[in-house]
Design an enzyme around this catalytic site. Structure first.
Site, short mmCIF file in Angstrom:
data_model
loop_
_atom_site.label_atom_id
_atom_site.label_comp_id
_atom_site.label_asym_id
_atom_site.label_seq_id
_atom_site.Cartn_x
_atom_site.Cartn_y
_atom_site.Cartn_z
N ARG A 74 -16.28 -8.46 1.07
CA ARG A 74 -17.73 -8.14 1.21
C ARG A 74 -19.01 -8.48 -0.10
O ARG A 74 -18.87 -8.89 -0.33
CB ARG A 74 -18.05 -6.55 1.94
CG ARG A 74 -18.46 -6.38 3.17
CD ARG A 74 -18.38 -4.65 3.70
NE ARG A 74 -19.01 -3.44 2.29
CZ ARG A 74 -20.11 -2.82 2.02
NH1 ARG A 74 -21.55 -3.48 2.99
NH2 ARG A 74 -19.84 -1.88 1.29
N HIS A 79 0.95 -1.20 -0.32
CA HIS A 79 -0.22 0.14 0.36
C HIS A 79 0.69 1.48 -0.07
O HIS A 79 0.13 2.62 0.31
CB HIS A 79 -0.90 0.31 1.27
CG HIS A 79 -1.80 -0.88 1.18
ND1 HIS A 79 -2.72 -1.24 0.18
CD2 HIS A 79 -2.68 -1.23 2.25
CE1 HIS A 79 -3.82 -2.65 0.46
NE2 HIS A 79 -3.48 -2.33 1.84
#
EC number: 2.8.2.-
Length: 324
Positions: free
Chosen positions: A288, A134
């Site tokens: 999700r 990241h």
């Protein structure tokens, strides 16, 4: 070096790093945040102390090889899915159809593709090695910049990325999130005070790098990959030097990889429903809906407008545009 000597060396490195980070924190700008008690600004981006330690560790100790593959993103922008797809396409000769014994069936993608800012010694012996990160492009380890390794960056619409981050942090029950309203988190997000933020700077810097150095950095959009997975997996494979043959496509190898790595399939696997990573994080937290435009179910019109306003301001002078 024996296993005990390796462990001792690793502990010494980590101990020195913690001390170095503590000394550095006292000199850095800091900001209260819902993501941690304080975030600290380092090289233009914001980190909680534990993540900053990881960045410093990678900058000092990660040694990239020319054959390495680095999958980059800002959090909650399709990282898990990208990891699974690239791992599967790179190793498709080892794990051919029928995919009944594929590592992704028994391992979370984050176990198979680790972060370069993680506290390990990067001792993978296989080639190519696949890592993720990241870390903003300007803060990547020098060995990544100087080597011929390839970087694939995945970008996502800021509203969907924000909503995904909101649910992720809530699931982790971060103590700073207790009692935090979505309005508060949007304010922090829009002013750039979020993990690895500012979100827009992170995206734009990788996008610029991909245009200036297209043989080194490939920029992909999560939404385009979701809408046309076969086309984009083939593009990524070609960029990495692992193009699919016509025979493979005719035999359904590409289609099998996309089915195996679909979020719908991965989320139903026991390892991703009930498993835990080495740091204790539950693997189900990484899955999700993954829908395009799912932010509409969570953000009020006013909050969506606030993010859109920030996006418009951040993109002034740039011809980059987010999907949807």
């Amino acid at each position: 070096m024996t296993k005990s000597e390796t462990t001792l060396s690793k502990l010494l490195v980590e101990s020195e790093l913690v001390q170095e980070c503590e000394e550095l924190l006292s000199s850095l700008p800091r900001d209260r945040s819902v993501f941690a008690e304080y975030l600290y600004q380092y090289q233009g981006f914001w980190y909680p102390p534990n993540l900053l330690e990881g960045v410093l560790y990678s900058q000092k100790h990660f040694q990239a090889r020319d054959s390495d593959i680095v999958l980059a993103s800002i959090p909650k922008s399709g990282t898990t899915w990208l990891k699974s797809l690239v791992f599967a396409l790179i190793h498709r000769q080892e794990f051919q159809t029928p995919l009944v014994s594929h590592p992704l069936l028994d391992n979370n993608p984050h176990t198979l593709v680790t972060f370069i800012e993680g506290f390990h010694l990067h001792t993978q012996d296989t080639s190519p090695r696949i890592f993720s990160t990241h870390i903003p492009v300007g803060s990547l380890p020098e060995s990544v910049k100087d080597s011929s390794c390839k970087v694939v960056y995945c970008c996502r619409n800021p509203k969907d990325a924000f909503v995904s981050l909101w649910h992720f942090m809530k699931n982790l029950i971060v103590k700073e999130m207790v009692g935090c309203t979505m309005e508060e988190m949007v304010r922090f997000f829009c002013r750039g005070s979020s993990i690895y933020g500012p979100f827009w700077d992170h995206v734009l810097q990788y996008w610029k790098e991909s245009r200036e150095n297209p043989k080194k950095v490939m920029f992909v959009m999560y939404e385009e990959m979701r809408e046309q997975p076969q086309e984009w997996v083939m593009r990524i494979a070609e960029f990495l030097g692992y193009s699919f043959t016509e025979e493979e496509i005719e035999n359904g190898v590409l289609e099998d990889i996309i089915k195996l790595c679909s979020l719908e399939n991965l989320s139903k696997l026991e390892v991703n429903e009930k498993g835990k990573l080495l740091n204790g994080m539950e693997t189900k937290a990484f899955f999700r809906k993954g829908e395009i435009g799912g932010w509409r179910d969570t953000l009020t019109p006013l909050l969506a407008e606030e993010i859109d306003k920030t996006t418009k301001e951040k993109l002034i002078g740039s011809d980059f545009r987010f999907f949807c």
